[in-house]
Design a protein around this motif. Structure first.
Motif, PDB file in Angstrom:
ATOM      1  N   PRO A   1       2.548  11.313  -4.048  1.00  0.00           N
ATOM      2  CA  PRO A   1       1.628  10.554  -3.189  1.00  0.00           C
ATOM      3  C   PRO A   1       0.655  11.487  -2.473  1.00  0.00           C
ATOM      4  CG  PRO A   1       3.888   9.835  -2.853  1.00  0.00           C
ATOM      5  CD  PRO A   1       3.961  11.090  -3.682  1.00  0.00           C
ATOM      6  N   ARG A   2      -0.613  11.100  -2.443  1.00  0.00           N
ATOM      7  CA  ARG A   2      -1.620  11.901  -1.743  1.00  0.00           C
ATOM      8  C   ARG A   2      -1.585  11.660  -0.235  1.00  0.00           C
ATOM      9  NH1 ARG A   2      -4.891  14.375  -5.355  1.00  0.00           N
ATOM     10  NH2 ARG A   2      -5.069  13.481  -7.451  1.00  0.00           N
ATOM     11  N   GLU A   3      -1.000  10.535   0.175  1.00  0.00           N
ATOM     12  CA  GLU A   3      -0.930  10.200   1.597  1.00  0.00           C
ATOM     13  C   GLU A   3       0.454  10.548   2.140  1.00  0.00           C
ATOM     14  OE1 GLU A   3      -3.333   9.145   3.491  1.00  0.00           O
ATOM     15  OE2 GLU A   3      -4.824   8.890   1.885  1.00  0.00           O
TER      16      GLU A   3
ATOM     17  N   SER B   1       0.822  -1.207   0.000  1.00  0.00           N
ATOM     18  CA  SER B   1       0.000   0.000   0.000  1.00  0.00           C
ATOM     19  C   SER B   1       0.861   1.265   0.000  1.00  0.00           C
ATOM     20  CB  SER B   1      -0.920   0.011   1.223  1.00  0.00           C
ATOM     21  OG  SER B   1      -1.709   1.186   1.241  1.00  0.00           O
ATOM     22  N   GLY B   2       0.612   2.127  -0.978  1.00  0.00           N
ATOM     23  CA  GLY B   2       1.304   3.403  -1.050  1.00  0.00           C
ATOM     24  C   GLY B   2       2.687   3.369  -1.645  1.00  0.00           C
ATOM     25  N   THR B   3       3.145   2.201  -2.125  1.00  0.00           N
ATOM     26  CA  THR B   3       4.478   2.098  -2.711  1.00  0.00           C
ATOM     27  C   THR B   3       4.389   2.139  -4.237  1.00  0.00           C
ATOM     28  OG1 THR B   3       4.487  -0.306  -2.950  1.00  0.00           O
ATOM     29  CG2 THR B   3       5.146   0.592  -0.799  1.00  0.00           C
ATOM     30  N   PRO B   4       5.485   2.506  -4.912  1.00  0.00           N
ATOM     31  CA  PRO B   4       5.508   2.400  -6.372  1.00  0.00           C
ATOM     32  C   PRO B   4       5.249   0.977  -6.857  1.00  0.00           C
ATOM     33  CG  PRO B   4       7.263   3.821  -5.629  1.00  0.00           C
ATOM     34  CD  PRO B   4       6.665   3.197  -4.390  1.00  0.00           C
TER      35      PRO B   4
ATOM     36  N   PHE C   1       7.917   7.998   0.138  1.00  0.00           N
ATOM     37  CA  PHE C   1       8.477   8.711  -0.986  1.00  0.00           C
ATOM     38  C   PHE C   1       7.758  10.016  -1.242  1.00  0.00           C
ATOM     39  CE2 PHE C   1       8.983   4.217  -1.276  1.00  0.00           C
ATOM     40  CZ  PHE C   1      10.367   4.113  -1.360  1.00  0.00           C
ATOM     41  N   SER C   2       8.530  11.030  -1.632  1.00  0.00           N
ATOM     42  CA  SER C   2       7.957  12.342  -1.906  1.00  0.00           C
ATOM     43  C   SER C   2       7.509  12.476  -3.352  1.00  0.00           C
ATOM     44  CB  SER C   2       8.973  13.442  -1.583  1.00  0.00           C
ATOM     45  OG  SER C   2      10.154  13.284  -2.353  1.00  0.00           O
ATOM     46  N   ALA C   3       8.082  11.683  -4.243  1.00  0.00           N
ATOM     47  CA  ALA C   3       7.708  11.746  -5.653  1.00  0.00           C
ATOM     48  C   ALA C   3       8.195  10.501  -6.378  1.00  0.00           C
ATOM     49  CB  ALA C   3       8.290  12.986  -6.313  1.00  0.00           C
ATOM     50  N   VAL C   4       7.453  10.119  -7.413  1.00  0.00           N
ATOM     51  CA  VAL C   4       7.846   9.036  -8.310  1.00  0.00           C
ATOM     52  C   VAL C   4       7.778   9.590  -9.724  1.00  0.00           C
ATOM     53  CG1 VAL C   4       7.344   6.714  -9.140  1.00  0.00           C
ATOM     54  CG2 VAL C   4       6.825   7.320  -6.766  1.00  0.00           C
ATOM     55  N   THR C   5       8.846   9.425 -10.503  1.00  0.00           N
ATOM     56  CA  THR C   5       8.871   9.919 -11.875  1.00  0.00           C
ATOM     57  C   THR C   5       8.969   8.738 -12.832  1.00  0.00           C
ATOM     58  OG1 THR C   5      10.035  11.912 -11.137  1.00  0.00           O
ATOM     59  CG2 THR C   5      10.004  11.475 -13.499  1.00  0.00           C
ATOM     60  N   LEU C   6       8.001   8.662 -13.736  1.00  0.00           N
ATOM     61  CA  LEU C   6       7.971   7.607 -14.742  1.00  0.00           C
ATOM     62  C   LEU C   6       8.451   8.172 -16.068  1.00  0.00           C
ATOM     63  CD1 LEU C   6       4.442   6.077 -14.037  1.00  0.00           C
ATOM     64  CD2 LEU C   6       6.639   5.125 -13.358  1.00  0.00           C
ATOM     65  N   HIS C   7       9.430   7.508 -16.667  1.00  0.00           N
ATOM     66  CA  HIS C   7       9.873   7.849 -18.016  1.00  0.00           C
ATOM     67  C   HIS C   7       9.286   6.781 -18.935  1.00  0.00           C
ATOM     68  CE1 HIS C   7      12.993  10.949 -16.995  1.00  0.00           C
ATOM     69  NE2 HIS C   7      12.764  10.407 -15.806  1.00  0.00           N
ATOM     70  N   LEU C   8       8.381   7.208 -19.807  1.00  0.00           N
ATOM     71  CA  LEU C   8       7.551   6.278 -20.563  1.00  0.00           C
ATOM     72  C   LEU C   8       7.814   6.366 -22.061  1.00  0.00           C
ATOM     73  CD1 LEU C   8       4.536   7.577 -18.616  1.00  0.00           C
ATOM     74  CD2 LEU C   8       5.084   5.148 -18.529  1.00  0.00           C
TER      75      LEU C   8
ATOM     76  N   GLU D   1      -6.234   8.123  -7.730  1.00  0.00           N
ATOM     77  CA  GLU D   1      -6.756   8.132  -6.360  1.00  0.00           C
ATOM     78  C   GLU D   1      -5.625   8.190  -5.349  1.00  0.00           C
ATOM     79  OE1 GLU D   1      -9.213   4.746  -5.812  1.00  0.00           O
ATOM     80  OE2 GLU D   1     -10.580   5.256  -7.451  1.00  0.00           O
ATOM     81  N   ARG D   2      -4.480   7.619  -5.681  1.00  0.00           N
ATOM     82  CA  ARG D   2      -3.370   7.525  -4.739  1.00  0.00           C
ATOM     83  C   ARG D   2      -2.250   8.517  -5.009  1.00  0.00           C
ATOM     84  NH1 ARG D   2      -4.684   2.363  -6.140  1.00  0.00           N
ATOM     85  NH2 ARG D   2      -2.813   1.981  -7.382  1.00  0.00           N
ATOM     86  N   PHE D   3      -2.213   9.034  -6.258  1.00  0.00           N
ATOM     87  CA  PHE D   3      -1.147   9.954  -6.635  1.00  0.00           C
ATOM     88  C   PHE D   3      -1.718  11.164  -7.374  1.00  0.00           C
ATOM     89  CE2 PHE D   3       0.799   5.779  -6.411  1.00  0.00           C
ATOM     90  CZ  PHE D   3       2.024   6.009  -5.790  1.00  0.00           C
ATOM     91  N   GLU D   4      -1.121  12.322  -7.137  1.00  0.00           N
ATOM     92  CA  GLU D   4      -1.393  13.496  -7.947  1.00  0.00           C
ATOM     93  C   GLU D   4      -0.501  13.422  -9.178  1.00  0.00           C
ATOM     94  OE1 GLU D   4      -0.843  18.357  -7.744  1.00  0.00           O
ATOM     95  OE2 GLU D   4      -0.738  17.159  -5.899  1.00  0.00           O
ATOM     96  N   VAL D   5      -1.101  13.506 -10.355  1.00  0.00           N
ATOM     97  CA  VAL D   5      -0.379  13.329 -11.611  1.00  0.00           C
ATOM     98  C   VAL D   5       0.008  14.693 -12.180  1.00  0.00           C
ATOM     99  CG1 VAL D   5      -0.459  12.362 -13.941  1.00  0.00           C
ATOM    100  CG2 VAL D   5      -1.673  11.215 -12.062  1.00  0.00           C
TER     101      VAL D   5
END
Length: 211
Positions: free
Chosen positions: A147-149, A109-112, A154-161, A124-128
């Protein structure tokens, strides 16, 4: 434990060496949610501290099957294994002959790792947000997730897609550290041996239950 879970990597296409056109973050993220069913990929992980000094690096392989099943196998410089079978999350250290088990939903819960393994409910779980970072490798979109919680590590997750599939995952922890995971030899939506997504403790293994 949660730090290791956060490295559990993503879903991806076979990368092709051709110019990448920019893709809106929302579109790229929607593709990520919609198109990934299974994935296998090699990974390289580098952890850095708040002074950008390398703490450790490792290599291994990921198998992922949505929803909620994956195998994250570290092979260098040591062996370690994390397996989620849909109900239970196992963390196995062969050098210690010890395995821990806990309910997967609670542990992820709450992890990448939850983000990548489940795929749904991201907003629902992250601000995009769109990210201003330069794309890594063959990526053609960069998406930043906050993360909204406040309970997240973690303070931020960055996806390179690329075409909606991560080729790199970078996450910042709350004390200034950063971990980057890059993927290669990526195969998308091919059948995965069911045995890869199960774990049976070898004979003689100490099993610790965290429930």
């Amino acid at each position: 434990m949660r730090k290791l879970l956060s490295l559990i990597a993503a879903s991806a296409l076979l990368l092709v060496a051709q110019p990448a056109s920019a893709t809106p973050p929302e579109e790229a993220l929607a593709r990520f949610v919609d198109r990934v069913e299974t994935l296998s990929a090699d990974f390289e992980q580098i952890e850095r501290d708040d002074r950008d000094e390398v703490l450790q690096s490792s290599r291994g392989h990921l198998w992922l099957q949505r929803p909620g099943r994956f195998r994250w196998e570290v092979t260098e410089p040591f062996s370690q294994l994390v397996v989620a079978d849909g109900d239970t999350l196992w963390n196995y250290d062969p050098d210690l002959a010890q395995a821990t088990r806990r309910p997967a939903r609670e542990a992820l819960s709450g992890t990448p790792a939850e983000l990548l393994a489940e795929g749904t409910g991201i907003e629902e779980r992250f601000e995009v947000r769109a990210a201003d970072a330069a794309p890594v490798g063959e990526a053609n979109a960069v998406v930043r997730l906050l993360p909204r919680e406040d309970t997240s590590d973690f303070s931020a997750v960055t996806l390179h897609l690329r075409e909606g599939v991560p080729v790199a995952l970078i996450f910042d922890d709350r004390i200034g550290g950063r971990t980057e995971v890059r993927f290669s030899n990526i195969v998308l939506n091919e059948a995965i041996d069911a045995q890869k997504l199960r774990f049976e403790p070898p004979e003689g293994t100490e099993v610790v239950r965290l429930e």
